[in-house]
Design an enzyme around this catalytic site. Sequence first.
Site, PDB file in Angstrom:
ATOM      1  N   ASP A  26      -6.110  94.996-149.647  1.00 29.98           N
ATOM      2  CA  ASP A  26      -5.305  94.275-148.656  1.00 29.98           C
ATOM      3  C   ASP A  26      -5.497  94.886-147.267  1.00 29.98           C
ATOM      4  OD1 ASP A  26      -3.843  92.711-150.766  1.00 29.98           O
ATOM      5  OD2 ASP A  26      -3.137  94.710-151.286  1.00 29.98           O
ATOM      6  N   ARG A  29      -8.750  93.736-145.881  1.00 34.52           N
ATOM      7  CA  ARG A  29      -8.648  92.328-145.488  1.00 34.52           C
ATOM      8  C   ARG A  29      -7.918  92.192-144.153  1.00 34.52           C
ATOM      9  NH1 ARG A  29      -6.997  90.228-151.568  1.00 34.52           N
ATOM     10  NH2 ARG A  29      -9.116  89.734-152.282  1.00 34.52           N
ATOM     11  N   HIS A  54       2.152  95.033-153.740  1.00 37.13           N
ATOM     12  CA  HIS A  54       0.877  94.317-153.808  1.00 37.13           C
ATOM     13  C   HIS A  54       1.187  92.925-154.360  1.00 37.13           C
ATOM     14  CE1 HIS A  54      -3.403  93.563-154.370  1.00 37.13           C
ATOM     15  NE2 HIS A  54      -3.153  93.192-155.607  1.00 37.13           N
TER      16      HIS A  54
END
Length: 243
Positions: A26, A29, A54
Site C-alpha cells: 500500500d 502504491r 490493511h
Amino acid sequence: NTNCLVALTEASRIPTMNFSALTNLDHQRAKGQIATRLGVSANSIKNVTIWGNHSETQYPDALSGGYCVVKDGTKVPLSEMLANDIDWATTDFIYDVQNRGKAVIEARGLSSAMSAAQATADCLRTWLVTGTKTGETVSMAVYNDQGYYGVKEGIVFSFPCECRNGEWFVKEGLQLSDFSRNKLNITEAELVEEMAAAHELIGTSPAPVKIRTVSMSTCSSGLSLATTATESDMSSVCLTSRM
C-alpha cells in the site's frame, strides 16, 4: 492485521516486535499515485504513511510529513507541492490506494501476488538488512504496545516506522490534522471490532502488552518467514527467530 495479532497472541514466547503485517505494498502504491500526479519519480517521494488496517479503511496520508526530493536535492513538503490539489489528496488519492487491490482483481481476475511478494521482500530488506535512511520512514503494521498517536494499545496498526539494527521504531511527533485524526479513528474502530471477533472465535483474551526482548539482529541461525500465494494472504507477515 488481525491475522498477525492472532499469531503473536498464540505464539506468546516470541517477542511482539518480531511480527509485522504488510502495508509496504500500500505504501508503494501511495508513492506511485503521488509521483504520477506530480510528474516525478516514485523514488523521490518520501515519508508517505499508511495508517491503520490493511483494508479499505486504511488511511494513505501524503500530507503529514511526506516530502519530495527535487532535482537539486531540496526536500519540498508534499503539503506544499499539493497545496492546490488538496481535494485530490484527501479524496481520490485515498480512495484509489484503499481500493487498488480490488481494482487489480476486477481487471485481471487475479490478485497482485507478485507485487505482494516483492513488497514483502522490500519490507524485510529494509527492516532487517539496510534499515531506513536517516530521516526516512516506511509504513509497517506493528503491535501497538505504547498507544502511539493515541491509538488503542493491543492492536496491530500501521504507523510510520524507522528501522535500525534489525528493529523497527514508530516515528513519533507528527502533527495530525483533525481530518487525519478522524481517519485514524475509523480504521482503529475496525481493528478493535476485528480483535474482539477474533478473540471470541478462538476463545482467547486480548494479548497482554509484552516488552521487546529480542532483536531480529541477534538471531544466531536465521529467520523463518511464513507467507502464502495471494495478496490477501501475504498481507500478514510472521517472522520468528530461531535461537
